[in-house]
Scaffold this motif. Structure first.
Motif, PDB file in Angstrom:
ATOM      1  N   LYS A  62       0.849  -1.190   0.000  1.00 38.18           N
ATOM      2  CA  LYS A  62       0.000   0.000   0.000  1.00 38.18           C
ATOM      3  C   LYS A  62       0.884   1.238   0.000  1.00 38.18           C
ATOM      4  N   SER A  63       0.360   2.326  -0.540  1.00 33.60           N
ATOM      5  CA  SER A  63       1.071   3.596  -0.500  1.00 33.60           C
ATOM      6  C   SER A  63       1.092   4.128   0.930  1.00 33.60           C
ATOM      7  N   GLY A  64       2.194   4.821   1.273  1.00 30.54           N
ATOM      8  CA  GLY A  64       2.301   5.416   2.599  1.00 30.54           C
ATOM      9  C   GLY A  64       1.616   6.748   2.723  1.00 30.54           C
ATOM     10  N   GLU A  65       0.853   7.160   1.676  1.00 29.38           N
ATOM     11  CA  GLU A  65       0.185   8.457   1.685  1.00 29.38           C
ATOM     12  C   GLU A  65      -1.002   8.508   2.638  1.00 29.38           C
ATOM     13  N   ASP A  66      -1.706   7.390   2.805  1.00 27.59           N
ATOM     14  CA  ASP A  66      -2.989   7.432   3.501  1.00 27.59           C
ATOM     15  C   ASP A  66      -3.086   6.263   4.475  1.00 27.59           C
ATOM     16  N   LEU A  67      -3.275   6.559   5.743  1.00 30.96           N
ATOM     17  CA  LEU A  67      -3.386   5.527   6.766  1.00 30.96           C
ATOM     18  C   LEU A  67      -4.705   4.772   6.670  1.00 30.96           C
ATOM     19  N   VAL A  68      -5.738   5.426   6.162  1.00 35.35           N
ATOM     20  CA  VAL A  68      -7.065   4.812   6.097  1.00 35.35           C
ATOM     21  C   VAL A  68      -7.049   3.561   5.225  1.00 35.35           C
ATOM     22  N   ASN A  69      -6.275   3.579   4.152  1.00 36.97           N
ATOM     23  CA  ASN A  69      -6.254   2.467   3.206  1.00 36.97           C
ATOM     24  C   ASN A  69      -5.133   1.463   3.487  1.00 36.97           C
ATOM     25  N   ARG A  70      -4.649   1.417   4.725  1.00 41.77           N
ATOM     26  CA  ARG A  70      -3.572   0.492   5.096  1.00 41.77           C
ATOM     27  C   ARG A  70      -4.066  -0.407   6.236  1.00 41.77           C
ATOM     28  N   PRO A  71      -4.772  -1.474   5.932  1.00 49.34           N
ATOM     29  CA  PRO A  71      -5.357  -2.304   6.990  1.00 49.34           C
ATOM     30  C   PRO A  71      -4.328  -2.975   7.893  1.00 49.34           C
ATOM     31  N   VAL A  72      -3.164  -3.366   7.326  1.00 49.72           N
ATOM     32  CA  VAL A  72      -2.139  -4.019   8.151  1.00 49.72           C
ATOM     33  C   VAL A  72      -1.592  -3.044   9.191  1.00 49.72           C
ATOM     34  N   MET A  73      -1.318  -1.794   8.775  1.00 53.00           N
ATOM     35  CA  MET A  73      -0.822  -0.801   9.720  1.00 53.00           C
ATOM     36  C   MET A  73      -1.879  -0.453  10.764  1.00 53.00           C
ATOM     37  N   ARG A  74      -3.122  -0.361  10.370  1.00 59.20           N
ATOM     38  CA  ARG A  74      -4.168  -0.047  11.347  1.00 59.20           C
ATOM     39  C   ARG A  74      -4.287  -1.154  12.390  1.00 59.20           C
ATOM     40  N   GLN A  75      -4.187  -2.413  11.971  1.00 61.89           N
ATOM     41  CA  GLN A  75      -4.241  -3.522  12.927  1.00 61.89           C
ATOM     42  C   GLN A  75      -3.010  -3.514  13.836  1.00 61.89           C
ATOM     43  N   LEU A  76      -1.858  -3.142  13.253  1.00 61.89           N
ATOM     44  CA  LEU A  76      -0.642  -3.051  14.058  1.00 61.89           C
ATOM     45  C   LEU A  76      -0.783  -1.987  15.140  1.00 61.89           C
ATOM     46  N   LEU A  77      -1.339  -0.838  14.814  1.00 61.77           N
ATOM     47  CA  LEU A  77      -1.550   0.216  15.807  1.00 61.77           C
ATOM     48  C   LEU A  77      -2.508  -0.242  16.899  1.00 61.77           C
ATOM     49  N   GLN A  78      -3.537  -1.012  16.500  1.00 61.82           N
ATOM     50  CA  GLN A  78      -4.473  -1.535  17.500  1.00 61.82           C
ATOM     51  C   GLN A  78      -3.751  -2.502  18.452  1.00 61.82           C
ATOM     52  N   ASP A  79      -2.872  -3.356  17.927  1.00 59.35           N
ATOM     53  CA  ASP A  79      -2.117  -4.289  18.767  1.00 59.35           C
ATOM     54  C   ASP A  79      -1.158  -3.543  19.693  1.00 59.35           C
ATOM     55  N   ILE A  80      -0.582  -2.451  19.200  1.00 55.01           N
ATOM     56  CA  ILE A  80       0.297  -1.642  20.060  1.00 55.01           C
ATOM     57  C   ILE A  80      -0.503  -1.032  21.203  1.00 55.01           C
ATOM     58  N   ALA A  81      -1.683  -0.473  20.852  1.00 56.20           N
ATOM     59  CA  ALA A  81      -2.518   0.138  21.886  1.00 56.20           C
ATOM     60  C   ALA A  81      -2.976  -0.893  22.918  1.00 56.20           C
ATOM     61  N   ASP A  82      -3.159  -2.134  22.501  1.00 52.50           N
ATOM     62  CA  ASP A  82      -3.585  -3.193  23.428  1.00 52.50           C
ATOM     63  C   ASP A  82      -2.426  -3.743  24.255  1.00 52.50           C
ATOM     64  N   GLY A  83      -1.208  -3.274  24.006  1.00 50.26           N
ATOM     65  CA  GLY A  83      -0.056  -3.711  24.783  1.00 50.26           C
ATOM     66  C   GLY A  83       0.570  -4.998  24.316  1.00 50.26           C
ATOM     67  N   ASN A  84       0.305  -5.435  23.113  1.00 45.81           N
ATOM     68  CA  ASN A  84       0.831  -6.713  22.613  1.00 45.81           C
ATOM     69  C   ASN A  84       2.122  -6.571  21.814  1.00 45.81           C
ATOM     70  N   VAL A  85       2.507  -5.355  21.460  1.00 48.87           N
ATOM     71  CA  VAL A  85       3.686  -5.132  20.631  1.00 48.87           C
ATOM     72  C   VAL A  85       4.638  -4.212  21.378  1.00 48.87           C
ATOM     73  N   ALA A  86       5.895  -4.660  21.509  1.00 50.56           N
ATOM     74  CA  ALA A  86       6.899  -3.865  22.225  1.00 50.56           C
ATOM     75  C   ALA A  86       7.742  -3.026  21.287  1.00 50.56           C
ATOM     76  N   ALA A  87       7.846  -3.434  19.994  1.00 46.74           N
ATOM     77  CA  ALA A  87       8.711  -2.707  19.062  1.00 46.74           C
ATOM     78  C   ALA A  87       8.228  -2.918  17.632  1.00 46.74           C
ATOM     79  N   ILE A  88       8.458  -1.866  16.809  1.00 50.49           N
ATOM     80  CA  ILE A  88       8.255  -1.961  15.361  1.00 50.49           C
ATOM     81  C   ILE A  88       9.626  -1.877  14.718  1.00 50.49           C
ATOM     82  N   VAL A  89       9.921  -2.821  13.824  1.00 50.51           N
ATOM     83  CA  VAL A  89      11.212  -2.842  13.143  1.00 50.51           C
ATOM     84  C   VAL A  89      10.973  -2.535  11.662  1.00 50.51           C
ATOM     85  N   VAL A  90      11.638  -1.465  11.149  1.00 48.86           N
ATOM     86  CA  VAL A  90      11.473  -1.046   9.750  1.00 48.86           C
ATOM     87  C   VAL A  90      12.830  -0.703   9.162  1.00 48.86           C
TER      88      VAL A  90
END
Length: 643
Positions: free
Chosen positions: A48-76
């Protein structure tokens, strides 16, 4: 460090073409980087393009997992893999979620801890801003290359249209990858030509049904559609399939790009339309003919498009104004039109009307002969064409040539700026291409003006042909298909009336409405619309004439619609037939009691046989011609005034 929290390796590619490049291999090495820091890893990929967060389902799910405390780090690979939005809002949202949950961002160069380090937060601002500038420069360079490819007719659709195959030709330089191009697929081109040929006679839906009945199928070449159709590479034709084919300019050999202009980088870009004979499947004549038919058919009901009846979709019942249907009756040569409302609801719904196509055809032909032969100001049309395609174009050419000189001056200024070292290499290229675009547009304007000069001569020749003595014969002998097209071009609706019965039946156009395009043509060339919108008995014609002579329109409308005037007219007509025994209509009854028939008024005389249902027996021509008829009418009026 909690062992139940994981590090997510986030691998984002902007397009499918980037899925297998070197960055993807680098993303795989990031797993080792996370494990060396003591994290359990999980790889998540997204195209997906990095222009729009709305059209990035994987990133949105990742942010939800971070907010739930399940992710300690993002590696890019780099911080801009998280976001490249131009307004930087998405980047701030991602940082805020990480800050609140205590999630760090790890890259090969640095670890960002937004929850405990203001310096990392400030550095991320700089990184995202630099990514924004880099993205903008990259897009500008990419679009510049796309524009140049489009001008050369090499910017082709992402998916290969039916009728073509994708081929890869060697690049101009050996270090560049092969260039993608199209070539005609001969087997599929036969289907495309068949579609265009059938559309000239039938509607989109009927063309699709006929092709399906012949056992033909529409190839499915798009991988996404193949998945939708469960791996099938063919599907039945549909009306929308035919619609897409007849709208695709590539089948006529034209390659276009940038029509939608959604990108701000294409705002001032003039869409190129490059003709490539090697991609032409149908002739330009057939393409233009089909496009004209497509516009004409917008005014006709779909069921009437492929109807074999001449006036299908145009003829209306003169009593109720509803549609009429054609039918061929046994032992009757000509089709008959009948009122649909009467057929469905009986005489209670409408008293009905039946019209023979042969009678209606003769009436329409007479009407068109008069319209094109006598009433349209063709001389004025020629003069208008001369004004449009003569001196005006010379002024346009002079103006365009002056603009070309200004562009050459700007090029000189650009060279001076380069010599002084005031511009970067990228700015020089962009400005030079911008000036070249302007120059090409002006060259096209000059060429178009020269073409219009030639077109003027063609228009004049065509109009002279229309004015020739053989016009009436040409209309009368048009084949039904050509006459049907002409009627649909001229009319929006028609009603008919007539006298007599059987082979002595004479039909006349009663009321009619012109198509908007034809009405606009009449308005532009000095022809009064009231001359053609119907007989004098029609309400809107009477109102237009009343307004033209300056009557009080409020009072006129009240008198006309109140019914009293109509009652007086009917009473007068009954008195003329029963008490005065007038010979026919129109007849003037003088104060002295004398009667003046149509012959005395300079009109032809029609003799009817009342015993045989008013069958026309004979037509006597008028006793005069031209101005002599007006003199006869003036003499009758003078006699009436003298008493």
């Amino acid at each position: 460090m909690s062992r139940d929290r994981i590090a997510v390796v986030y691998d984002r590619a902007s397009t499918v073409n980037q899925r297998d490049n070197y960055s993807r291999a680098d993303a795989a090495r990031l797993v080792g980087l996370a494990e060396s820091r003591g994290y359990r890893t999980e790889l998540r990929r997204e195209i997906k393009s990095g222009e729009d967060l709305v059209n990035r389902p994987v990133m949105r799910q990742l942010l939800q997992d971070i907010a739930d405390g399940n992710v300690a780090a993002i590696v890019v690979q780099h911080l801009d893999r998280l976001s490249r939005d131009q307004d930087q809002i998405d980047g701030r949202i991602i940082r805020q979620v990480c800050r609140d949950a205590g999630c760090v961002v790890i890259t090969p160069d640095k670890t960002y801890d937004f929850a405990h380090s203001d310096a990392d937060d400030d550095l991320a601002d700089v990184q995202f801003l630099m990514a924004k500038f880099q993205k903008r420069s990259l897009v500008r360079q990419t679009v510049t290359g796309m524009k140049e490819a489009a001008r050369q007719g090499k910017r082709l659709p992402a998916f290969v249209p039916v009728g073509y195959d994708a081929v890869y030709r060697p690049a101009e330089r050996p270090d560049l990858k092969p260039v993608r191009d199209f070539k005609i697929n001969d087997a599929e081109a036969v289907v495309i030509r068949r579609v265009f040929a059938l559309y000239e006679r039938y509607s989109q839906g009927k063309v699709a049904r006929m092709l399906n009945a012949e056992g033909l199928r529409w190839p499915v070449k798009n991988p996404g559609l193949q998945a939708k159709y469960r791996g099938r590479t063919q599907r039945p034709f549909a009306g929308v399939t035919i619609h897409d084919v007849i709208h695709n300019e590539m089948y006529a050999g034209f390659v276009t790009w940038g029509k939608d202009k959604r990108s701000r980088y294409l705002k001032d870009f003039e869409t190129p339309r490059v003709f490539r004979p090697d991609l032409q499947i149908v002739s330009l004549e057939q393409w233009n003919r089909v496009q004209r038919m497509r516009e004409e058919r917008k005014r006709v009901p779909p069921r009437s498009v492929s109807s074999p009846y001449l006036l299908s979709g145009l003829i209306k019942c003169r009593h109720c104004g509803g549609s009429m249907s054609g039918v061929r009756m046994r032992n009757v040569t000509s089709p008959q039109y009948s009122c649909n409302l009467k057929n469905g609801g009986g005489p209670v719904a409408c008293q009905g009307q039946s019209v023979s196509e042969s009678v209606a055809r003769a009436a329409v032909v007479r009407f068109l002969q008069e319209l094109f032969g006598e009433r349209i100001a063709l001389d004025q049309f020629i003069e208008s064409a001369a004004r449009r395609y003569d001196g005006t174009d010379e002024a346009l050419i002079r103006e365009a040539q002056a603009d070309l000189q200004a562009i050459e001056q700007q090029k000189g200024n650009l060279i001076d700026a380069v010599a002084a070292g005031l511009l970067r290499t990228e700015d020089i290229k962009a400005k030079h291409l911008e000036l070249e675009e302007q120059r090409e547009r002006l060259d096209r304007r000059i060429a178009a003006a020269d073409g219009r000069q030639e077109l003027r001569a063609e228009i004049a020749a065509a109009v002279r042909l229309l004015k020739g003595e053989g016009l009436a014969a040409r209309i009368e002998h048009l084949p039904d298909a050509a006459l049907q097209r002409l009627c649909r071009l001229v009319f929006k609706r028609l009603t008919f009336t007539g006298t007599g019965r059987g082979r002595h039946r004479a039909g006349f156009v009663d009321t009619y409405e012109f198509s908007p395009e034809f009405a606009d043509f009449l308005a532009h060339y000095g022809t009064r619309l009231s001359d053609f919108t119907g007989p004098i008995s029609m309400r809107h014609v009477l109102f237009e004439l009343a307004e033209e002579v300056g009557l009080d329109m409020v009072r006129f409308a009240a008198d006309f619609d109140g019914g009293a005037t109509k009652r007086l007219v009917l009473e007068e007509a009954r008195e003329g037939w029963e008490r005065l025994q007038v010979e026919g209509s129109p007849t003037l009854v003088l104060p002295s009691g004398g009667q003046r028939s149509s012959q005395d008024l300079g009109l032809p005389k029609v003799k009817l046989d009342e015993a045989r249902h008013h069958r026309v027996e004979a037509v006597e021509p008028a006793r005069c011609r031209g101005a002599a008829c007006l003199d006869m009418l003036r003499g009758v009026l003078d006699e009436a005034i003298r008493g």
